[in-house]
Structures are given as structure tokens and as C-alpha cells.
Scaffold this motif. Structure first.
Motif, PDB file in Angstrom:
ATOM      1  N   VAL A   6      -2.952   0.618   0.859  1.00 52.14           N
ATOM      2  CA  VAL A   6      -1.500   0.637   0.725  1.00 52.14           C
ATOM      3  C   VAL A   6      -0.988   1.796   1.578  1.00 52.14           C
ATOM      4  O   VAL A   6      -1.465   2.929   1.451  1.00 52.14           O
ATOM      5  CB  VAL A   6      -1.076   0.834  -0.741  1.00 52.14           C
ATOM      6  CG1 VAL A   6       0.444   0.855  -0.852  1.00 52.14           C
ATOM      7  CG2 VAL A   6      -1.660  -0.262  -1.607  1.00 52.14           C
ATOM      8  N   ASP A  16      11.347   4.181  -2.789  1.00 51.37           N
ATOM      9  CA  ASP A  16      10.307   3.188  -2.533  1.00 51.37           C
ATOM     10  C   ASP A  16       8.924   3.845  -2.539  1.00 51.37           C
ATOM     11  O   ASP A  16       7.946   3.252  -3.002  1.00 51.37           O
ATOM     12  CB  ASP A  16      10.542   2.504  -1.190  1.00 51.37           C
ATOM     13  CG  ASP A  16      11.732   1.557  -1.236  1.00 51.37           C
ATOM     14  OD1 ASP A  16      12.055   1.087  -2.348  1.00 51.37           O
ATOM     15  OD2 ASP A  16      12.328   1.291  -0.174  1.00 51.37           O
ATOM     16  N   THR A  20       5.995   2.903  -5.144  1.00 55.00           N
ATOM     17  CA  THR A  20       4.691   2.456  -4.633  1.00 55.00           C
ATOM     18  C   THR A  20       3.566   3.276  -5.238  1.00 55.00           C
ATOM     19  O   THR A  20       2.520   2.732  -5.629  1.00 55.00           O
ATOM     20  CB  THR A  20       4.655   2.562  -3.098  1.00 55.00           C
ATOM     21  OG1 THR A  20       5.726   1.801  -2.536  1.00 55.00           O
ATOM     22  CG2 THR A  20       3.336   2.035  -2.549  1.00 55.00           C
ATOM     23  N   TRP A  24       0.701   1.444  -7.651  1.00 53.09           N
ATOM     24  CA  TRP A  24      -0.712   1.407  -7.270  1.00 53.09           C
ATOM     25  C   TRP A  24      -1.520   2.545  -7.885  1.00 53.09           C
ATOM     26  O   TRP A  24      -2.718   2.655  -7.622  1.00 53.09           O
ATOM     27  CB  TRP A  24      -0.832   1.443  -5.748  1.00 53.09           C
ATOM     28  CG  TRP A  24      -0.272   0.205  -5.116  1.00 53.09           C
ATOM     29  CD1 TRP A  24       0.973   0.041  -4.570  1.00 53.09           C
ATOM     30  CD2 TRP A  24      -0.924  -1.064  -5.011  1.00 53.09           C
ATOM     31  NE1 TRP A  24       1.135  -1.232  -4.103  1.00 53.09           N
ATOM     32  CE2 TRP A  24      -0.019  -1.952  -4.364  1.00 53.09           C
ATOM     33  CE3 TRP A  24      -2.186  -1.544  -5.374  1.00 53.09           C
ATOM     34  CZ2 TRP A  24      -0.340  -3.276  -4.089  1.00 53.09           C
ATOM     35  CZ3 TRP A  24      -2.496  -2.868  -5.100  1.00 53.09           C
ATOM     36  CH2 TRP A  24      -1.588  -3.720  -4.474  1.00 53.09           C
TER      37      TRP A  24
END
Length: 228
Positions: A6, A16, A20, A24
Motif C-alpha cells: 500500500v 486520506d 489508509t 491497513w
């Protein structure tokens, strides 16, 4: 290493990035350019100054230009990231990766090819996995790849024992100058926790030792009164 990875584009927005990381369950993300080359890395530590500025807005005007304040005011990955990122090549050993992590106090290392293109990522968890290797597997590699190659012709077979990752070497070798070398090579084998090297040189050949005359006989020869 972990793959796929990622990652973030340079223009990724602050929220964002936070989303993220949460999704994750990671504490850092590599930032890539349009050609997927790693240009930096954003960690939780890079996001924290934003919270500091929220509680003390007067710091913005008073501390303009300071690195921490600049990151507190940043809204995109390219302004938040630490650059250049510390990276490794795919062929790096686990031991080398661990040393780099320890030296730079990092939890993750992006893995890149010769062009800097992101290939994967190595985490502390990945590094520690090597210590889960079975003792028998470690013993086989040490015997085959280290002892077998370094000591082709030994005085007697070298015994390799591994218990909980600790390697014990015992036996006799012809060239004792190689003992520090074998210790270093065994320690570099993945999964080895420690090395106990009890290797020694060949036994003394008593047949080659000079035979000294008996002390009493020597005194008799040296005494002029006993001369004929």
C-alpha cells in the motif's frame, strides 16, 4: 518482504493518509511518483504535529519555518513525507535490513529495484520471522554451507548442534586461523541467535616430539669423573 504494498501518491490528502494507515493497520506508508519510484515515506510521527498545532494555534505564526511546524501546516503527502526515504534492494540479507532499521530507528523499509521502483516492504515482523526457523533446518545449512565449504578436509568430523537457535560447533580443524571466520559466517545464517565455537587444532603428534635424554644420564655424561 511484503508484496504488494500500500503506497501513496505525492498529492495524497492528509485525511486520506490517516484513513489508509488505519484501514491497513500500518504506521508508515511509502510515497511514490508517477513512475512508482519511492520519493519519501510518511509515518504517524509526520502526522502528529497537526494535532500539536490544533491545540496551540499561536505556534504557527511564532514558529514559521521550523520543520515541525511546516509539517503541522502540511495537507499533502509530498509536504508531510520524510525524504529521501531509506530503502533497500531485494537481495539484501535480513541481518543487513535489521541493522539499517536499528541504525535509523525505523519500523519499515521500502524495497526498491535499481531504478528506485517500489517492489515491496520489509517490516520488523518480517525480520523477526527468521528466528522461527527450526533448529534442524539451521543445523543443516550451517553444516552444508559453512562447515562443509570452509573445512573440506578436517582432522575429525565437526559436530554441529543447534538448540533454540544457539549453534554449538565442536571438533578439531587443521587451520585454527579459520575459527573466527567460521564463527562470523555461522552468526550470519538466518535464524541463528548465538554461536558457541569450541573448535580446536589437531592433536599434537607425539612421534614428532624430540626425545630428551634422562636427566640422570645427562648428569653422568657431564661428570668428568665418569669419563673413560
Amino acid at each position: 518482504m511484503t508484496h504488494p504494498v500500500v503506497c501513496l501518491r505525492k498529492g495524497a490528502a492528509f485525511k486520506d493518509i490517516a484513513r489508509t494507515m488505519r484501514r491497513w493497520k500500518v504506521s508508515a506508508l511509502p510515497v511514490v511518483d508517477g513512475d512508482h519510484r519511492v520519493v519519501g515515506i510518511v509515518s504517524e510521527a509526520d502526522l502528529l504535529p497537526k494535532e500539536m498545532l490544533r491545540d496551540a494555534p499561536e505556534l504557527s505564526a511564532r514558529s514559521r519555518g521550523r520543520p515541525g511546524i511546516a509539517k503541522a501546516e502540511a495537507t499533502a503527502a509530498e509536504d508531510l513525507m520524510t525524504a529521501p526515504a531509506v530503502t533497500v534492494r531485494p537481495g539484501v540479507t535480513v541481518a543487513r535490513a535489521a541493522r539499517i532499521m536499528a541504525h535509523h530507528k525505523l519500523k519499515r523499509l521500502p524495497v526498491v529495484d535499481d531504478e528506485g521502483v517500489l517492489q515491496g516492504i520489509v517490516s520488523r515482523t518480517d525480520v523477526l520471522k527468521v528466528f522461527l526457523r527450526e533448529d534442524a533446518e539451521i543445523a543443516d545449512e550451517v553444516s552444508r554451507e559453512v562447515v562443509g565449504r570452509l573445512f573440506g578436509g578436517t582432522v575429525e568430523p565437526i559436530r554441529v548442534e543447534v538448540r533454540d537457535g544457539v549453534v554449538t560447533l565442536s571438533g578439531r580443524v587443521r587451520d585454527t586461523s579459520l575459527v573466527p571466520v567460521v564463527t562470523r559466517l555461522v552468526r550470519s545464517v538466518e535464524g541463528v541467535v548465538d554461536v558457541d565455537c569450541a573448535l580446536s587444532g589437531p592433536p599434537r603428534d607425539l612421534g614428532l616430539e624430540p626425545v630428551l635424554p634422562d636427566e640422570a644420564e645427562t648428569e653422568a655424561v657431564d661428570d668428568p669423573r665418569t669419563a673413560v
